[in-house]
Write a protein that holds these residues in place. Sequence first.
Motif, mmCIF file in Angstrom:
data_model
loop_
_atom_site.group_PDB
_atom_site.id
_atom_site.type_symbol
_atom_site.label_atom_id
_atom_site.label_comp_id
_atom_site.label_asym_id
_atom_site.label_seq_id
_atom_site.Cartn_x
_atom_site.Cartn_y
_atom_site.Cartn_z
ATOM 1 N N GLN A 35 0.882 -1.161 0.000
ATOM 2 C CA GLN A 35 0.000 0.000 0.000
ATOM 3 C C GLN A 35 0.921 1.213 0.000
ATOM 4 O O GLN A 35 1.899 1.232 0.766
ATOM 5 N N VAL A 36 0.649 2.190 -0.832
ATOM 6 C CA VAL A 36 1.634 3.258 -1.031
ATOM 7 C C VAL A 36 1.861 4.144 0.186
ATOM 8 O O VAL A 36 2.875 4.847 0.259
ATOM 9 N N LEU A 37 0.960 4.135 1.159
ATOM 10 C CA LEU A 37 1.157 4.959 2.351
ATOM 11 C C LEU A 37 1.522 4.119 3.575
ATOM 12 O O LEU A 37 1.504 4.612 4.696
ATOM 13 N N CYS A 38 1.882 2.867 3.373
ATOM 14 C CA CYS A 38 2.254 1.957 4.465
ATOM 15 C C CYS A 38 3.776 1.971 4.619
ATOM 16 O O CYS A 38 4.502 1.566 3.702
ATOM 17 N N PRO A 39 4.290 2.473 5.746
ATOM 18 C CA PRO A 39 5.748 2.620 5.901
ATOM 19 C C PRO A 39 6.536 1.334 5.647
ATOM 20 O O PRO A 39 7.579 1.368 5.001
ATOM 21 N N ILE A 96 6.717 0.495 1.892
ATOM 22 C CA ILE A 96 7.635 1.356 1.134
ATOM 23 C C ILE A 96 9.075 1.120 1.561
ATOM 24 O O ILE A 96 9.992 1.136 0.736
#
Lengths: 156, 156, 156, 156
Positions: C27-31, C34
Motif C-alpha cells: 500500500q503506497v502509504l504503508c511505511p 515502502i
Amino acid sequence: MQTWFNTDRPLLLSGLRGRVVVLAAFQVLCPQSIGAGVPQAQRIYDTFEPKDVAVIGLHATFEHHDAFSAAVLKAFIHEYRLKFPIALDQPNAASPIPQTMERYKMRGTPSLVLIDRNGLVRKHAFGPVDDLRIGAEIGALTQETDAVAPAQSSAA
Amino acid sequence: MQTWFNTDRPLLLSGLRGRVVVLAAFQVLCPQSIGAGVPQAQRIYDTFEPKDVAVIGLHATFEHHDAFSAAVLKAFIHEYRLKFPIALDQPNAASPIPQTMERYKMRGTPSLVLIDRNGLVRKHAFGPVDDLRIGAEIGALTQETDAVAPAQSSAA
Amino acid sequence: MQTWFNTDRPLLLSGLRGRVVVLAAFQVLCPQSIGAGVPQAQRIYDTFEPKDVAVIGLHATFEHHDAFSAAVLKAFIHEYRLKFPIALDQPNAASPIPQTMERYKMRGTPSLVLIDRNGLVRKHAFGPVDDLRIGAEIGALTQETDAVAPAQSSAA
Amino acid sequence: MQTWFNTDRPLLLSGLRGRVVVLAAFQVLCPQSIGAGVPQAQRIYDTFEPKDVAVIGLHATFEHHDAFSAAVLKAFIHEYRLKFPIALDQPNAASPIPQTMERYKMRGTPSLVLIDRNGLVRKHAFGPVDDLRIGAEIGALTQETDAVAPAQSSAA
C-alpha cells in the motif's frame, strides 16, 4: 597518550584552546565502535573546519590487552582510511582502565567527550550518539564567544 | 498554504520570530522525500526544543497533481505518525510550481530551508542533507543572539 | 484484479504454471511496504530470471479508500521506477478487505505469498521478510521438478 | 587450517559431504569483511539448518601479518558473538597468500565460496554479495539430489 597516528607530534588539549574538541574513544574489536563511533568521528572531522573543531581518536581497552598492539591500530587506520589524529591509550599500572579513559571517566567504548573552546568538558556519552544531536551540540559550541577561562574543573 | 495538519491554526513565519524555523518540503510519492527528507524532519522535531526550533512540513508537487488530495496527505501523516505541523501547498494558477515552493525558490523535493531567529533565510538545500551537517547548522543558529532585524530580504 | 500496470494484459496464475510466483501486496502509504516490501519485490524481480520466477505486485488497502486511485498508483510506480507487473486490487462490495487479499487470506501490508510451479501456495508472510530467507525459499522452489498437479487447494 | 574456534575439532570438507558448505573468508581489519561478509556469514548460519548447510569462517590476510594473532581473532569472535566454526588460515612459507586462500584461489577479503553436497566448488565471490542472491543459490543447492560424485575437480 603516547603512540600517535595522523599527526607529527602528540596533541595537548592546552594547545587546542579556542577550538571545540571532540574526543572519540574506540576499540578496534568493539562492534559499536566500528559500526557507529569511528565512522561518526570521521564524519565529524569531514564536516567541520579544523580551525573550529578538533577531532581526536583514542584507542582504549579494558580487556583483550594481549590482542592489541600499535601494529593492529596502524593497520586499522590504514584500512578504514581514517584521517584524524589518533592516540593509543596507555595501560595503567594501577588499574585495568587505561590512563586517558580513567582521566575522563569513560565507561567503555565507544565514548565521546565534548570539550568547549575554553577547555571545559561539556558532554560525556557512552554508546552510539545520534548524528543530528551531536551535530547540534558541536554547532552550538562553535558559536560560543570566548569566555574568561573558568578557574576550576578545566580539562588539562 | 491553506490546509494544515497537526496544528490548530495556520502558522505564519511572522509568529515564529525568535525561533529557528526548519521548512521541509516533501511529496508523498517522492522516494527521497520518504526515505530521507520526511524522517529527518521528524528527527529534527524530536531533537530540538519547540521554544528553540520550529519544524514545518510542506507537501508540494510539480506534477501528478491529480493524484494528490488532502485525503492522501492525511492518511500519510497518520501512517508515518508525523507530529510536526504540515501544510498542503496551494496550486498556483499561473505556474506548475505551487505557491510556497515558488516563494522560497525551491527546485523540487525534498527541499529544506533554514530561517534564522530574525526571519532571514540562511540555507536552501535540494535533495538529501547529512544529519550531522544540518544538526550543526541548526545548533549554531539557535545560539545566535537577537540581532536588529535587517531591513531587507526578510522571509515574510 | 482489474487495473494493471507494467503489463499489456491482466496476468492469470493459470498462465504462470511452471514458474514460481511471488505475490507481493503493498500500500503506497504503508511505511513497511515502502521501506521493505516494495524494494524487496523489485530486488526479487531483478535477481531471478523471468522464466523461473514471476513477481506480481498487488496494491491493496483496508482503509483510506478515498485516498487511493489509479492515478496515485501510476505516479508511485513511475517515481519508484518499478518494473514488475502490478495490479490495483478491487474493492469488495461485501467486506472492507479487497478481493485478492481476501482470497489469499492476507492480513495486511506488506504481505508476501509464494506459489510453486504447480500453482500451490507454499508460504504466507505478513510484515518484513529477510532477503536471505526469502531468497533461499524461492531458490529451493525453482529447483523442484514438475510434480503431478495435486487435486486440491490449488491457487486458481 | 590449524587453529579453530567454535568447534571441538578441525573440520574437513570430506566430513561435510551431503551438506552445502559456505566458506566465508574475512579479515578483522577489512571494512567490507566487518560491514558485510562476517554478518552475512552469521545470518546464513542462523537461517539454514546445520544438517543442510555448514558455514565455515576463515580468517585470512595478505598483509599486516604482524598485527594478527590467535588472541586478536579470539577477542573478535567473542565481541561479535559469532557462533559458526572459524579457522585461522596458515601463513604460506612460499607466498604472501595464506594456504587455504591460495587453494581456493581467493583474491582477497571478503570472499565467499559455495561447495555443493558432492564437494564441488560451485561459486566464487570476491567482495560483498546480495543476501537475496546468495540465499537463492544456497537454497537451490540444498535441493539438489545426490549425484554420483564427479571424478575430478572435487574440493578435497
